[in-house]
Design a protein around this motif. Sequence first.
Motif, PDB file in Angstrom:
ATOM      1  N   HIS A  81      57.774  51.584  -4.303  1.00  0.00           N
ATOM      2  CA  HIS A  81      56.930  51.426  -5.487  1.00  0.00           C
ATOM      3  C   HIS A  81      55.696  52.331  -5.456  1.00  0.00           C
ATOM      4  N   THR A  82      55.182  52.620  -4.268  1.00  0.00           N
ATOM      5  CA  THR A  82      54.001  53.478  -4.154  1.00  0.00           C
ATOM      6  C   THR A  82      54.442  54.861  -3.719  1.00  0.00           C
ATOM      7  N   VAL A  83      54.233  55.833  -4.570  1.00  0.00           N
ATOM      8  CA  VAL A  83      54.719  57.187  -4.285  1.00  0.00           C
ATOM      9  C   VAL A  83      53.595  58.199  -4.466  1.00  0.00           C
ATOM     10  N   THR A  84      53.833  59.392  -3.960  1.00  0.00           N
ATOM     11  CA  THR A  84      52.881  60.475  -4.181  1.00  0.00           C
ATOM     12  C   THR A  84      53.498  61.449  -5.172  1.00  0.00           C
ATOM     13  N   ALA A  85      52.664  62.051  -5.999  1.00  0.00           N
ATOM     14  CA  ALA A  85      53.140  62.966  -7.026  1.00  0.00           C
ATOM     15  C   ALA A  85      52.096  64.045  -7.249  1.00  0.00           C
ATOM     16  N   VAL A  86      52.460  65.064  -8.038  1.00  0.00           N
ATOM     17  CA  VAL A  86      51.535  66.152  -8.365  1.00  0.00           C
ATOM     18  C   VAL A  86      51.543  66.360  -9.868  1.00  0.00           C
ATOM     19  N   ASP A  87      50.512  67.052 -10.367  1.00  0.00           N
ATOM     20  CA  ASP A  87      50.565  67.429 -11.775  1.00  0.00           C
ATOM     21  C   ASP A  87      50.978  68.895 -11.890  1.00  0.00           C
ATOM     22  N   ARG A  88      51.081  69.389 -13.096  1.00  0.00           N
ATOM     23  CA  ARG A  88      51.592  70.736 -13.331  1.00  0.00           C
ATOM     24  C   ARG A  88      50.790  71.825 -12.620  1.00  0.00           C
ATOM     25  N   ARG A  89      49.476  71.571 -12.422  1.00  0.00           N
ATOM     26  CA  ARG A  89      48.596  72.611 -11.874  1.00  0.00           C
ATOM     27  C   ARG A  89      48.588  72.669 -10.352  1.00  0.00           C
ATOM     28  N   THR A 110      49.142  73.616  -6.674  1.00  0.00           N
ATOM     29  CA  THR A 110      49.525  74.927  -6.151  1.00  0.00           C
ATOM     30  C   THR A 110      50.657  74.810  -5.137  1.00  0.00           C
ATOM     31  N   PHE A 111      51.271  75.937  -4.878  1.00  0.00           N
ATOM     32  CA  PHE A 111      52.377  76.010  -3.918  1.00  0.00           C
ATOM     33  C   PHE A 111      51.970  75.399  -2.580  1.00  0.00           C
ATOM     34  N   LYS A 112      50.825  75.815  -2.069  1.00  0.00           N
ATOM     35  CA  LYS A 112      50.381  75.326  -0.753  1.00  0.00           C
ATOM     36  C   LYS A 112      50.055  73.838  -0.786  1.00  0.00           C
ATOM     37  N   LEU A 117      51.569  68.371   0.891  1.00  0.00           N
ATOM     38  CA  LEU A 117      51.917  66.991   0.551  1.00  0.00           C
ATOM     39  C   LEU A 117      53.274  66.594   1.124  1.00  0.00           C
ATOM     40  N   MET A 118      54.234  67.481   1.009  1.00  0.00           N
ATOM     41  CA  MET A 118      55.559  67.174   1.555  1.00  0.00           C
ATOM     42  C   MET A 118      55.500  66.949   3.055  1.00  0.00           C
ATOM     43  N   ARG A 119      54.702  67.764   3.735  1.00  0.00           N
ATOM     44  CA  ARG A 119      54.579  67.591   5.185  1.00  0.00           C
ATOM     45  C   ARG A 119      53.844  66.299   5.520  1.00  0.00           C
ATOM     46  N   ASP A 120      52.729  66.036   4.839  1.00  0.00           N
ATOM     47  CA  ASP A 120      51.921  64.855   5.146  1.00  0.00           C
ATOM     48  C   ASP A 120      52.661  63.552   4.864  1.00  0.00           C
ATOM     49  N   PRO A 165      46.605  65.096  -4.552  1.00  0.00           N
ATOM     50  CA  PRO A 165      47.522  64.001  -4.278  1.00  0.00           C
ATOM     51  C   PRO A 165      47.002  62.673  -4.753  1.00  0.00           C
ATOM     52  N   ARG A 166      47.955  61.863  -5.223  1.00  0.00           N
ATOM     53  CA  ARG A 166      47.614  60.459  -5.460  1.00  0.00           C
ATOM     54  C   ARG A 166      48.814  59.685  -4.968  1.00  0.00           C
ATOM     55  N   GLY A 167      48.591  58.689  -4.208  1.00  0.00           N
ATOM     56  CA  GLY A 167      49.738  57.973  -3.710  1.00  0.00           C
ATOM     57  C   GLY A 167      49.398  57.030  -2.605  1.00  0.00           C
ATOM     58  N   GLY A 168      50.404  56.657  -1.847  1.00  0.00           N
ATOM     59  CA  GLY A 168      50.283  55.675  -0.793  1.00  0.00           C
ATOM     60  C   GLY A 168      51.158  56.058   0.356  1.00  0.00           C
ATOM     61  N   PRO A 169      51.886  55.070   0.910  1.00  0.00           N
ATOM     62  CA  PRO A 169      52.710  55.344   2.055  1.00  0.00           C
ATOM     63  C   PRO A 169      53.844  56.289   1.721  1.00  0.00           C
ATOM     64  N   PRO A 170      54.449  56.915   2.725  1.00  0.00           N
ATOM     65  CA  PRO A 170      55.498  57.879   2.474  1.00  0.00           C
ATOM     66  C   PRO A 170      56.670  57.247   1.763  1.00  0.00           C
ATOM     67  N   THR A 171      57.343  58.068   0.931  1.00  0.00           N
ATOM     68  CA  THR A 171      58.578  57.595   0.313  1.00  0.00           C
ATOM     69  C   THR A 171      59.742  57.910   1.222  1.00  0.00           C
TER      70      THR A 171
END
Length: 249
Positions: A14-22, A24-26, A31-34, A243-249
Amino acid sequence: MHGTPHIVSDVMTHTVTAVDRRATFKEIVQLMRDWKVSALPVLEGEGRVVGVVSEADLLPKEEFRDSDPDRYTQLRRLSDLAKAGAVTAEELMTSPALTTRPDATLAQAARTIAHAKVKRLPVVNELGMLEGVVSRTDLLKVFLRGDDEIAEEVRREVVAFLFPPPSAALRVQVHDGVVHLAGRVRDTSLIPVAARLVRAVEGVVDVGFELEGHTGVAASRDSSEAPAAGRPAPVPLVQAGSPRGGPPT
């Protein structure tokens, strides 16, 4: 029958991390690593999913970093070459996003994941707003059901439905998710139906039979529709760039 299948909201994160359109690549790679995820939903506004950016979307930048693709490769991999030059989530993402609904059954979500060859799906409501993420691992959680729980459901939803007493006296045993039915039944033609219904119980790995008719003439070791125990059963087929989110998915 009264059994209710599990749905996506029962198992999703239920708690996920996501990004908006802006983003950046890095930022995306970080975020994927963290969060130890292989893909991120891309959101706009108050949380509507407009795309997904995955590791596969990021890899072309490394693949073509020091190469000069020939004309054939340029034509064949136009999309990958475009992503190799992308720097934001909007340029990298796959859109529209492949999603599922919270009230979808696990089988429906599993078919979508299998056909699309993805590892996870954003879960959205009727307005397209992000509510969670469901992954392959989440969908396999039903196989963690206890044997006693499975046996009780088989007795209640299958045996009592097809072979109610006093017309039958069946024993139900479950070991590591494999269901075994033994005893006498009045109508052996119902055995293939029982095979399908038992296999439809969530958490069942396989099903085997040792049933015979009341006359003792007809006997079935294993239903023609149920492989022997131990043999695999057939399978049906962070907003604003931060980033906005919680524990890893």
